[in-house]
Design an enzyme around this catalytic site. Sequence first.
Site, PDB file in Angstrom:
ATOM      1  N   GLY A  51      -0.325  -1.313  -7.459  1.00  0.00           N
ATOM      2  CA  GLY A  51       0.741  -0.323  -7.444  1.00  0.00           C
ATOM      3  C   GLY A  51       0.444   0.847  -8.355  1.00  0.00           C
ATOM      4  O   GLY A  51      -0.708   1.144  -8.672  1.00  0.00           O
ATOM      5  N   CYS A  52       1.498   1.510  -8.785  1.00  0.00           N
ATOM      6  CA  CYS A  52       1.380   2.707  -9.621  1.00  0.00           C
ATOM      7  C   CYS A  52       0.508   2.453 -10.849  1.00  0.00           C
ATOM      8  O   CYS A  52       0.772   1.542 -11.637  1.00  0.00           O
ATOM      9  CB  CYS A  52       2.775   3.133 -10.065  1.00  0.00           C
ATOM     10  SG  CYS A  52       2.806   4.284 -11.441  1.00  0.00           S
TER      11      CYS A  52
END
EC number: 1.8.4.11
Length: 214
Positions: A51-52
């Site tokens: 993810g981020c």
Amino acid sequence: MRLCSLLMLTLFIATSCKNPGPSAEDQRMAQLEPVQTEAVDGYERAYFASGCFWCVEAVFESVKGVKEAVSGYSGGTQSNPTYKQVSYGQTNHAEAVEVFYDPKVVSFRNLVLVFFGSQDPTTLNRQGPDRGRQYRSIAFYQNDDQKKIIEDSITELNDTVYDGAIVTQVLPFQKFWEAEGYHQNYEKNHPNDPYIQGVSLPRLNRFKNNFQNF
């Protein structure tokens, strides 16, 4: 909020639907021999995507034995990718981190535990509010021992926690491209950013609460 979390949400939903599994490039990369990195001042390097990278960087930098986590891009074959290219799905890279760690303090096995324990590895091409292949979950290995550690961890978690639902990719490490400077240490440098307040810090705090020994 991040561009990818707000303005591009519809595009990423469509992208996820069109790409339900590994891409042809993923399949080609999976057949490559892994690249073994060299230690830097006694610190080994490991590579993960979940993810981020603002979130993932903050998680790993909270772990004892980790000197630094660097935000960047990996998992694709394109050279010199930019944030804009990766965000718009113009490369096969995922947002990833390069983790510098002291193997005398924290093992690769424990880093894998951190990796799986700080995300939801069952969400395809998504982590939290961020959608798109650039947010897919990838554990990169540099040798057969690391590959076995990752695969054994997936088997155990699938058997005991996730009932076979893990979609994390296991890929041979090839190349890490450091992200633009403004992405580095973003959580520390921008504590009042709405995304940091609403997504990064809650994710970091959940990890800390569940993994206090790290």
